[in-house]
Scaffold this active site. Structure first.
Site, PDB file in Angstrom:
ATOM      1  N   LEU A 155      41.803  42.363  30.469  1.00  0.00           N
ATOM      2  CA  LEU A 155      43.058  42.298  30.432  1.00  0.00           C
ATOM      3  C   LEU A 155      43.721  41.811  31.804  1.00  0.00           C
ATOM      4  O   LEU A 155      43.156  42.042  32.775  1.00  0.00           O
ATOM      5  CB  LEU A 155      43.992  43.456  30.099  1.00  0.00           C
ATOM      6  CG  LEU A 155      43.714  45.313  30.783  1.00  0.00           C
ATOM      7  CD1 LEU A 155      44.233  45.234  31.985  1.00  0.00           C
ATOM      8  CD2 LEU A 155      44.303  46.092  29.776  1.00  0.00           C
ATOM      9  N   ASN A 212      34.984  35.656  34.710  1.00  0.00           N
ATOM     10  CA  ASN A 212      36.009  35.704  35.833  1.00  0.00           C
ATOM     11  C   ASN A 212      35.404  34.702  36.485  1.00  0.00           C
ATOM     12  O   ASN A 212      36.478  33.829  37.218  1.00  0.00           O
ATOM     13  CB  ASN A 212      35.910  37.318  36.758  1.00  0.00           C
ATOM     14  CG  ASN A 212      37.203  38.077  35.966  1.00  0.00           C
ATOM     15  OD1 ASN A 212      37.621  37.652  35.039  1.00  0.00           O
ATOM     16  ND2 ASN A 212      37.194  39.154  36.757  1.00  0.00           N
ATOM     17  N   CYS A 264      40.823  40.711  41.390  1.00  0.00           N
ATOM     18  CA  CYS A 264      39.581  40.630  40.603  1.00  0.00           C
ATOM     19  C   CYS A 264      38.903  39.421  41.058  1.00  0.00           C
ATOM     20  O   CYS A 264      37.630  39.353  41.276  1.00  0.00           O
ATOM     21  CB  CYS A 264      39.976  40.419  39.001  1.00  0.00           C
ATOM     22  SG  CYS A 264      40.698  42.263  38.596  1.00  0.00           S
ATOM     23  N   LYS A 267      37.252  39.247  44.564  1.00  0.00           N
ATOM     24  CA  LYS A 267      36.214  40.272  44.430  1.00  0.00           C
ATOM     25  C   LYS A 267      34.951  40.009  43.755  1.00  0.00           C
ATOM     26  O   LYS A 267      33.910  40.055  43.990  1.00  0.00           O
ATOM     27  CB  LYS A 267      36.821  41.416  44.239  1.00  0.00           C
ATOM     28  CG  LYS A 267      35.889  42.497  43.504  1.00  0.00           C
ATOM     29  CD  LYS A 267      36.630  44.103  43.257  1.00  0.00           C
ATOM     30  CE  LYS A 267      37.129  43.900  42.011  1.00  0.00           C
ATOM     31  NZ  LYS A 267      36.223  44.319  41.111  1.00  0.00           N
ATOM     32  N   LYS A 324      50.719  36.964  41.650  1.00  0.00           N
ATOM     33  CA  LYS A 324      51.108  36.074  40.261  1.00  0.00           C
ATOM     34  C   LYS A 324      52.219  36.690  39.879  1.00  0.00           C
ATOM     35  O   LYS A 324      53.042  37.987  40.210  1.00  0.00           O
ATOM     36  CB  LYS A 324      50.001  35.925  39.370  1.00  0.00           C
ATOM     37  CG  LYS A 324      49.478  37.407  38.798  1.00  0.00           C
ATOM     38  CD  LYS A 324      48.367  37.002  37.628  1.00  0.00           C
ATOM     39  CE  LYS A 324      48.446  38.341  36.821  1.00  0.00           C
ATOM     40  NZ  LYS A 324      47.826  38.342  35.618  1.00  0.00           N
TER      41      LYS A 324
HETATM   42  C1  UGA Z   1      41.737  38.342  35.879  1.00  0.00           C
HETATM   43  C2  UGA Z   1      41.425  37.891  34.376  1.00  0.00           C
HETATM   44  O1  UGA Z   1      42.205  36.915  33.998  1.00  0.00           O
HETATM   45  C3  UGA Z   1      41.255  39.208  33.210  1.00  0.00           C
HETATM   46  O2  UGA Z   1      40.652  38.455  32.160  1.00  0.00           O
HETATM   47  C4  UGA Z   1      40.494  40.139  33.996  1.00  0.00           C
HETATM   48  O3  UGA Z   1      40.462  41.174  32.984  1.00  0.00           O
HETATM   49  C5  UGA Z   1      41.015  40.521  35.288  1.00  0.00           C
HETATM   50  O4  UGA Z   1      40.867  39.489  36.307  1.00  0.00           O
HETATM   51  C6  UGA Z   1      40.202  41.777  35.987  1.00  0.00           C
HETATM   52  O5  UGA Z   1      38.846  41.467  36.151  1.00  0.00           O
HETATM   53  O6  UGA Z   1      40.388  42.664  35.878  1.00  0.00           O
HETATM   54  P1  UGA Z   1      44.027  38.777  36.860  1.00  0.00           P
HETATM   55  O7  UGA Z   1      43.502  38.872  38.337  1.00  0.00           O
HETATM   56  O8  UGA Z   1      45.065  39.867  36.434  1.00  0.00           O
HETATM   57  O9  UGA Z   1      43.246  38.885  35.735  1.00  0.00           O
HETATM   58  O10 UGA Z   1      44.972  37.578  37.040  1.00  0.00           O
HETATM   59  P2  UGA Z   1      44.921  36.007  36.443  1.00  0.00           P
HETATM   60  O11 UGA Z   1      46.224  35.879  35.434  1.00  0.00           O
HETATM   61  O12 UGA Z   1      43.622  35.756  35.817  1.00  0.00           O
HETATM   62  O13 UGA Z   1      45.207  35.411  37.617  1.00  0.00           O
HETATM   63  C7  UGA Z   1      44.281  35.232  38.790  1.00  0.00           C
HETATM   64  C8  UGA Z   1      44.575  34.310  39.935  1.00  0.00           C
HETATM   65  O14 UGA Z   1      44.466  32.997  39.471  1.00  0.00           O
HETATM   66  C9  UGA Z   1      46.243  34.538  40.323  1.00  0.00           C
HETATM   67  O15 UGA Z   1      46.434  34.303  41.567  1.00  0.00           O
HETATM   68  C10 UGA Z   1      47.001  33.265  39.443  1.00  0.00           C
HETATM   69  O16 UGA Z   1      48.091  32.861  40.078  1.00  0.00           O
HETATM   70  C11 UGA Z   1      45.529  32.318  39.658  1.00  0.00           C
HETATM   71  N1  UGA Z   1      46.078  31.316  38.492  1.00  0.00           N
HETATM   72  C12 UGA Z   1      45.526  31.672  37.127  1.00  0.00           C
HETATM   73  C13 UGA Z   1      45.907  30.031  38.949  1.00  0.00           C
HETATM   74  O17 UGA Z   1      46.386  29.608  40.151  1.00  0.00           O
HETATM   75  N2  UGA Z   1      46.029  28.971  37.837  1.00  0.00           N
HETATM   76  C14 UGA Z   1      46.046  29.466  36.621  1.00  0.00           C
HETATM   77  O18 UGA Z   1      45.963  28.428  35.647  1.00  0.00           O
HETATM   78  C15 UGA Z   1      45.829  30.714  36.235  1.00  0.00           C
END
Ligand code: UGA
Length: 434
Positions: A155, A212, A264, A267, A324
């Site tokens: 998630l 990830n 996430c 790390k 985000k």
């Molecule tokens: C991420 C994964 O998407 C989840 O599937 C996973 O469960 C989680 O890590 C975890 O390991 O617990 P999360 O860290 O909540 O989720 O956030 P994301 O929505 O994946 O975004 C991560 C980073 O990437 C943010 O800084 C976001 O702004 C950036 N991002 C995301 C972008 O720069 N571009 C994108 O197109 C998508």
């Protein structure tokens, strides 16, 4: 549906939504955490982190008696499933996942095991952890009847409730048929049955890191393309759209920005690289992405500072501090890292975030001025830097802020605003890759 007794250990961004979601599905849940303040707040119906829709679900299930909160692991003795969802932060020196919290939780829960119990590891843990956990439990409680299952969480923060009820897949790592059937029962209550994949425990542990790291690489890839577009006149949003139409590539995680952050991706990419080195497997792609993603934050800060380099005592307005949208979490936030870099230049900074102000204050204290809304943040500013993709910022009234700013500069690290409109209102507008 058969209701199970579930004990969730750890009430963070993974444990709490999981516990609340399972309670909503009809299971009897006890959420355990060592942090007395957190448990006290939860026992009083107060939410301890921001996730859309979580507070309502928590209150509903708490008053219905479906979910309880405790600082003691006693309820483990009465549980069919114990879900371990404590943190695995990066080790400050080696960057491998720090397992001390997992080990401590397992040592303690082992002593409470009575009847057959499935111990499901939801925290993101190095490959081989299941075997280590099994050994610890046997040492602590030689007669315990249990199976250790890897049940990684996918998630996203900010969408935790939605993702809990609409998982793309549920990965279950175990060779035990008995454990498989218990986990199957746990998910039986879903209206639309999730796609469940039963694999070896080591494969399940690897799937989490591999997923990830892949998504982090995908983001970094589009960021590199954005840099390329800036030099060539192409528009990265059009490029991403065109690429995403290929079903083999897919449109998601192709939004260019200030680099990935959060608790996430940074790390887990570091932990994956560590495991590669540990096993003598070359992982240059991941190693490179980690390095370049760090460099990107500095490049973004320089982009902002460069715009005001000829202005004496410039005032910078920062919109967005969370890593985000949809979350109040500032851990490893690109916005906070860019802000740190900006502050090294001894400039005045005013900040605003719709949800993350309190968490930001804990990290940077009085180094910045905190504004009550986005319009007061940009008042008299020489440049406004948009660092988090909050929907609120998309509706920024450009005509209004054009009057209240000292100089009309916008650095939009999330491509939220329309460059044409910005230009029409007299702004010098810098987006990402367009
Ligand atoms: C991420 C994964 O998407 C989840 O599937 C996973 O469960 C989680 O890590 C975890 O390991 O617990 P999360 O860290 O909540 O989720 O956030 P994301 O929505 O994946 O975004 C991560 C980073 O990437 C943010 O800084 C976001 O702004 C950036 N991002 C995301 C972008 O720069 N571009 C994108 O197109 C998508």
């Amino acid at each position: 549906m058969k209701a199970l007794n579930v004990c969730v250990i750890g009430t963070g961004y993974v444990g709490l939504p999981t516990g609340v979601g399972l309670a909503e599905l009809g299971h009897h849940v006890v959420c355990v955490d060592k942090d007395e303040n957190k448990i006290h707040a939860l026992q009083n119906g107060q939410i301890t982190l921001y996730e859309e829709g979580l507070e309502e679900l928590l209150k509903k299930n708490f008053s219905a008696g479906q979910i309880q909160f405790s600082t003691s692991m006693e309820s483990v003795s009465n549980s069919d499933v114990v879900i371990v969802a404590v943190g695995t932060p990066p080790h400050p020196v080696t960057h491998e996942a720090d397992m001390q919290y997992i080990h401590a939780a397992v040592r303690e829960l082992a002593t409470y095991l009575k009847n057959y119990t499935v111990v499901a590891i939801k925290s993101t843990v190095p490959v081989g952890t299941g075997t280590v956990v099994e050994k610890i439990i046997k040492e602590q409680n030689p007669t315990a009847d249990f199976d250790v299952v890897s049940l990684p969480e996918f998630l996203r923060e900010g969408f935790a409730v939605y993702d809990f009820f609409h998982p793309d897949r549920v990965i279950v790592g175990t060779n035990s048929e008995r454990a498989q059937s218990v986990i199957q029962t746990l998910y039986d209550a879903f209206e639309t049955k999730p796609n469940m994949l039963f694999v070896k425990r080591e494969s399940s542990e690897t799937i989490k890191y591999a997923s990830n790291a892949f998504l982090a690489i995908k983001i970094h890839y589009i960021n590199e393309m954005a840099n390329f577009c800036e030099k060539t006149g192409a528009n990265v949003l059009e490029v991403a759209k065109g690429m995403g139409l290929d079903t083999r590539i897919g449109p998601r995680f192709l939004n260019p920005g200030p680099g990935f952050g959060g608790s996430c991706f940074p790390k887990d990419t570091m932990a994956m690289a560590f495991m590669g080195r540990q096993n003598d497997v070359s992982m240059t792609l991941i190693e490179d992405v980690i390095k370049e993603n760090w460099a990107r934050k500095k490049q973004m800060a320089n982009r902002v500072l460069n715009v005001v380099k000829d202005i004496p005592d410039p005032k910078i307005a920062v919109l967005g501090l969370a890593f985000k949208n949809g979350t109040d979490d500032c851990r490893e936030s690109p916005a906070m890292e860019i802000l740190d870099e900006i502050l090294k230049a001894n400039v005045t900074v005013t900040v605003y975030d719709p949800k993350a102000m309190e968490n930001a204050k804990k990290l940077i204290g009085d180094k910045v001025v905190y504004a009550s809304d986005m319009y007061s943040a940009v008042q008299n500013a020489d440049v406004v830097a948009i660092l988090t993709e909050w929907d609120d910022f998309k509706s920024l009234d450009l005509q209004k802020i054009a009057y209240s700013m000292n100089h009309k500069n916008i650095v939009d690290c999330r491509n939220l605003l329309d460059p044409q409109k910005a230009k029409e209102n007299g702004f010098n507008y810098l987006g990402i890759g367009r």
